[in-house]
Design an enzyme around this catalytic site. Sequence first.
Site, PDB file in Angstrom:
ATOM      1  N   GLU A  75      14.392  26.410 -41.205  1.00 28.40           N
ATOM      2  CA  GLU A  75      14.554  27.569 -40.554  1.00 28.40           C
ATOM      3  C   GLU A  75      15.013  28.615 -41.437  1.00 28.40           C
ATOM      4  OE1 GLU A  75      12.980  27.632 -37.912  1.00 28.40           O
ATOM      5  OE2 GLU A  75      13.490  29.598 -36.782  1.00 28.40           O
ATOM      6  N   ASP A  76      16.114  28.457 -41.968  1.00 25.97           N
ATOM      7  CA  ASP A  76      16.787  29.370 -42.637  1.00 25.97           C
ATOM      8  C   ASP A  76      16.888  29.521 -43.983  1.00 25.97           C
ATOM      9  OD1 ASP A  76      17.511  30.487 -39.976  1.00 25.97           O
ATOM     10  OD2 ASP A  76      19.339  29.064 -39.859  1.00 25.97           O
ATOM     11  N   ASP A 258      46.140  15.150 -11.264  1.00 28.04           N
ATOM     12  CA  ASP A 258      45.531  14.459 -12.574  1.00 28.04           C
ATOM     13  C   ASP A 258      45.553  15.610 -13.659  1.00 28.04           C
ATOM     14  OD1 ASP A 258      43.390  15.912 -11.647  1.00 28.04           O
ATOM     15  OD2 ASP A 258      41.845  14.504 -12.240  1.00 28.04           O
TER      16      ASP A 258
END
Length: 501
Positions: A75-76, A258
Amino acid sequence: MNDIKEIISLLQNPTKEDITLIQKAHDFVQKAHEGHVRNNDEPYFSHLFSTAKNIAELGMGATTIAAGFLHDSIEDAKVTPKEIEKEFGKEILFLVEGVTKLGKIKYRGTTRYNESLRKLFMAMSQDIRVLIIKLCDRLHNMQTLEYVSKEKQLRIAKETLEIYAPIAYRLGIKKLQRDLEDLAFAYVYPKDFEEIKKILKNKKEEVEDHLEKFEKSLKKELAKNNITNFHIDHRVKSLFSLYKKLQKYEGDVEIIYDISALRIIVPEIPDCYKVLGIIHGMWRPLPGRIKDYIASPKLNGYRSIHTTIFTGDGGIIEVQIRTEDMHKEAEFGIASHVSYKYGLKEKTTNPNLVWLRNILPGRSSLDSKSDSESSTNDVPGWIKELVEYQKEAGEEFLDNVKNDFFEERIFVFTPIGDVIDLPKDSSVIDFAYAIHTDIGNHMSGAKVNGKFMAIDTILRNGDRVEIETKKSAKPSQRWLESCKTTLAKRHIRNELENNKK
Ligand code: MN
């Protein structure tokens, strides 16, 4: 910083091949992304390194780590799929392309699409490792979110809270879920975030004292009973889970027991019950707070015994008892199964899993590929992992996967990236009516993935569909045979009636 040794040291007994592969991926992307910087002016490589490191921290193998380095290269950095295949093989290319595809899904911010998107993720991630890489990629983006524009911050943080964190939960990867939620929480609900942070800090100081005393007497008590092979750690509730719980209890922090819990980790399951017996013999448990998730695991596979006790000095403490394996599973979920190294002895013959093969097109070619690069690591494919997982989590898990992850649905895109969720074997006609009745009624033609196609074309997962309309266009009797959804059929019948009149 960004030393490859940091990653290698996280691997369990790496082979020479593992190290070579990771080094190769590291060097490859360092070159491919050269000169490419992120919003904070750091080299883009730092994002790839951190993603790969996040993956290694989950205990994943060399193949997945290498794919993590490479996840943005198509993609890049405009690296071609061919090149990745040549350098790293089919399996890594499959993972990288899977992550690239996931990146193309646009989040449009309306709850209407969330469920579809979640399902889409599952449908498109034919290999669970694709999702794990994507989640680790997102974790680093969240860790560096301060450097992007305000507008983008909110969109990405919301998407993280609504889609990525629930997926991590479904996969049982508690560690990722917790980190993603707390990072996103600060951006999506900044005021609540600050408030919860304060509450947690105060509460923590209050219970810490009780915890310390309790831990001491507990250790003594266990030793008296000849239990010496154990370790204790203690966890504080995450900010976002406390926030959700406070909403449920209308803000009454006093009934949340808790906020911090003591964990006792022992070798075997019988030890868990022995420890429970010793604790209950010594300290009075709160009625209704004993949960045996070992005998009945949670749907996502979580196992542990929980009990809450009065410490005797005015304190109330939650205790969680589990084995080492359960502990690993609770933190890393499905990731802890995918990464197990085992020989490629047996093929999946479990009849319960045949359906998986049928709905996972494309996966079989990978399964049967030559073993040249698959002999070393986390290769058996996630079907095998599911078999392993199912053995422990039982039938329930499988049903859950089948219904929620891979329903017989397809997911198709509009030209602007919205997701339309349709039953399998739907056609362009179904798609048009799913968008809008008028679009269906006046459809004159359609493009699928940029090409003109007949309107009775059966759509496939991930197709991008564009409908052309004309005022004069109208449905014909034949359309009824070429659509699948009752919605389309009903509208076509109505319109045929109207046109007759
Ligand atoms: Mn990325």
